[in-house]
Design an enzyme around this catalytic site. Structure first.
Site, PDB file in Angstrom:
ATOM      1  N   LYS A 127     -59.688 -22.719  -0.787  1.00  0.00           N
ATOM      2  CA  LYS A 127     -60.762 -21.927  -0.474  1.00  0.00           C
ATOM      3  C   LYS A 127     -60.479 -20.398  -0.549  1.00  0.00           C
ATOM      4  O   LYS A 127     -61.175 -19.889  -1.375  1.00  0.00           O
ATOM      5  CB  LYS A 127     -60.850 -21.959   1.323  1.00  0.00           C
ATOM      6  CG  LYS A 127     -61.838 -21.224   1.973  1.00  0.00           C
ATOM      7  CD  LYS A 127     -62.926 -22.222   1.833  1.00  0.00           C
ATOM      8  CE  LYS A 127     -64.420 -21.740   2.460  1.00  0.00           C
ATOM      9  NZ  LYS A 127     -65.644 -22.538   2.212  1.00  0.00           N
ATOM     10  N   LYS A 149     -51.745 -36.739   4.886  1.00  0.00           N
ATOM     11  CA  LYS A 149     -51.800 -36.932   3.330  1.00  0.00           C
ATOM     12  C   LYS A 149     -52.885 -37.922   3.202  1.00  0.00           C
ATOM     13  O   LYS A 149     -53.586 -37.589   1.727  1.00  0.00           O
ATOM     14  CB  LYS A 149     -50.426 -37.661   2.974  1.00  0.00           C
ATOM     15  CG  LYS A 149     -49.350 -36.769   3.013  1.00  0.00           C
ATOM     16  CD  LYS A 149     -49.349 -35.359   2.458  1.00  0.00           C
ATOM     17  CE  LYS A 149     -48.027 -34.640   2.281  1.00  0.00           C
ATOM     18  NZ  LYS A 149     -47.927 -33.411   1.603  1.00  0.00           N
ATOM     19  N   SER A 191     -49.151 -34.845  -2.511  1.00  0.00           N
ATOM     20  CA  SER A 191     -49.565 -36.001  -1.545  1.00  0.00           C
ATOM     21  C   SER A 191     -48.334 -36.952  -1.188  1.00  0.00           C
ATOM     22  O   SER A 191     -46.942 -36.340  -1.091  1.00  0.00           O
ATOM     23  CB  SER A 191     -50.945 -36.784  -1.893  1.00  0.00           C
ATOM     24  OG  SER A 191     -51.058 -37.669  -1.064  1.00  0.00           O
ATOM     25  N   ASP A 219     -48.607 -18.063   6.174  1.00  0.00           N
ATOM     26  CA  ASP A 219     -48.920 -19.354   6.697  1.00  0.00           C
ATOM     27  C   ASP A 219     -49.841 -20.046   6.049  1.00  0.00           C
ATOM     28  O   ASP A 219     -51.033 -19.454   6.546  1.00  0.00           O
ATOM     29  CB  ASP A 219     -48.513 -19.246   8.385  1.00  0.00           C
ATOM     30  CG  ASP A 219     -48.577 -20.647   8.907  1.00  0.00           C
ATOM     31  OD1 ASP A 219     -49.213 -21.557   8.583  1.00  0.00           O
ATOM     32  OD2 ASP A 219     -47.833 -20.498   9.840  1.00  0.00           O
ATOM     33  N   ILE A 236     -39.980 -29.768  -4.227  1.00  0.00           N
ATOM     34  CA  ILE A 236     -40.771 -30.489  -5.013  1.00  0.00           C
ATOM     35  C   ILE A 236     -41.657 -29.313  -5.790  1.00  0.00           C
ATOM     36  O   ILE A 236     -41.874 -29.427  -7.267  1.00  0.00           O
ATOM     37  CB  ILE A 236     -41.683 -31.372  -4.332  1.00  0.00           C
ATOM     38  CG1 ILE A 236     -40.847 -32.606  -3.734  1.00  0.00           C
ATOM     39  CG2 ILE A 236     -42.982 -31.737  -5.050  1.00  0.00           C
ATOM     40  CD1 ILE A 236     -40.559 -33.668  -4.651  1.00  0.00           C
TER      41      ILE A 236
END
Ligand code: COA
Length: 291
Positions: A141, A176, A158, A81, A33
């Site tokens: 962040k 999600k 999502s 990660d 995706i």
């Protein structure tokens, strides 16, 4: 191997240079995706940086995506990660050093597998929450200063799993739901500083890693049960991404764009409506019960 090619510039509704001079930072960009999302952005003029855990897979994907448009730059950021915000901050620093800026962020890195409650340990649940939800937070962040400087935009990947009770996906559904909540609150907090935040919720998209993990071999039957009578294509996701990042969506924030052919509206997302039969293996599996 790429999912899209130059023909996207003719078959899609978008202008070739729509994202010229812009940079997209993508977690999960070596998957299916998020990879097609990156491909569309690069074809339409952007440069990109893709984050992944696996070195070979991430390097190969970056090289393939870069080959889509002459003059494009796609930076590979392997061994990162998303659960580790410091690793992400280093990836962002490398992106800015090599590509100069970050305008768009796709938080798409995800973990998924089918497991019923009885066979889902506390650590398994935590792993998915940490990758999907904490990883999405960490991504924003790490990118925040760039987003603020460039009045950028975020897309979280999502799902529709939490709109109703999808068995064997309670870990992902919970994660999600959190991602949607995160995006909504960020849309409100970030609105005044010009950053938009939205989600794309893919339904059953053909030939993706997620579908392979979730369909239980039900591919043909799923298409029949989707209101639009087909499974989604990767281009459907690419187009939704381009729309949300484009100036056409400049007044759209705090939204979830569901790309699923209407599937969730009738509870047909992943064929799990037949779960007592299709997923009988879970009920027949040896005793779970691991904490
Ligand atoms: N069923 C039940 N539990 C499972 C599982 C499965 N199919 N796969 C993994 N787990 C459990 C492990 O047993 C472990 O729990 P434990 O410590 O109680 O035994 C826990 O999940 C963490 O597994 P681990 O392999 O150590 O974590 P990881 O961080 O290396 O991997 C996953 C994370 C489990 C989400 C792994 O599937 C992954 O890396 N996925 C990335 C790719 C992906 O899922 N993409 C989907 C895109 S839709």
């Amino acid at each position: 191997m790429t999912f899209l090619d130059q023909s996207y510039l003719q078959t899609s509704s978008w202008k070739p240079d729509l994202f010229k001079g812009k940079v997209v930072f993508v977690t999960g960009g070596a998957g299916s995706i998020c990879r097609v999302q990156t491909e569309a952005m690069v074809l339409l003029g952007a440069n990109a940086a893709i984050v992944g855990r696996n070195q070979q897979k991430t390097d190969d994907a970056a090289k393939d995506i870069e080959s889509l448009r002459s003059g494009s730059k796609v930076v590979s950021l392997p061994n990162v990660d998303v659960r580790d915000v410091k690793q992400l901050a280093a990836a962002v620093a490398k992106t800015v050093k090599e590509l100069g800026r970050i305008d768009y962020v796709i938080a798409g890195a995800a973990g998924n597998f089918l497991a019923d409650f009885n066979h889902l340990s506390s650590n398994a649940f935590k792993s998915v929450i940490d990758i999907d939800l904490l990883g999405s937070f960490n991504t924003v962040k790490a990118c925040f200063e760039e987003l603020r400087k460039n009045k950028g935009a975020i897309i979280f990947v999502s799902a529709t799993l939490h709109y109703y009770g999808v068995p064997f996906q309670l870990h992902v559904g919970a994660a999600k739901a959190g991602v949607d909540a995160l995006s909504n609150a960020l849309a409100v907090e970030f609105g005044p500083i010009g950053i938009r935040s939205n989600c794309i919720a893919p339904g059953p998209i053909a030939d993706t890693e997620g579908m392979a993990r979730l369909s239980g071999g039900e591919k043909g039957r799923i298409a029949e049960k989707v209101p639009l009578q087909r499974m989604g294509t990767k281009q459907d996701i690419a187009d939704a991404t381009v729309y949300l990042f484009s100036p056409s969506a400049s007044y759209v924030t705090g939204d979830v764009l569901v790309v699923d052919g209407g599937a969730w509206q009738i509870g047909q997302g992943f064929g799990t409506q037949d779960y007592p039969v299709t997923f009988k293996k879970f009920f027949d599996a040896p005793k779970g019960g691991k904490l």
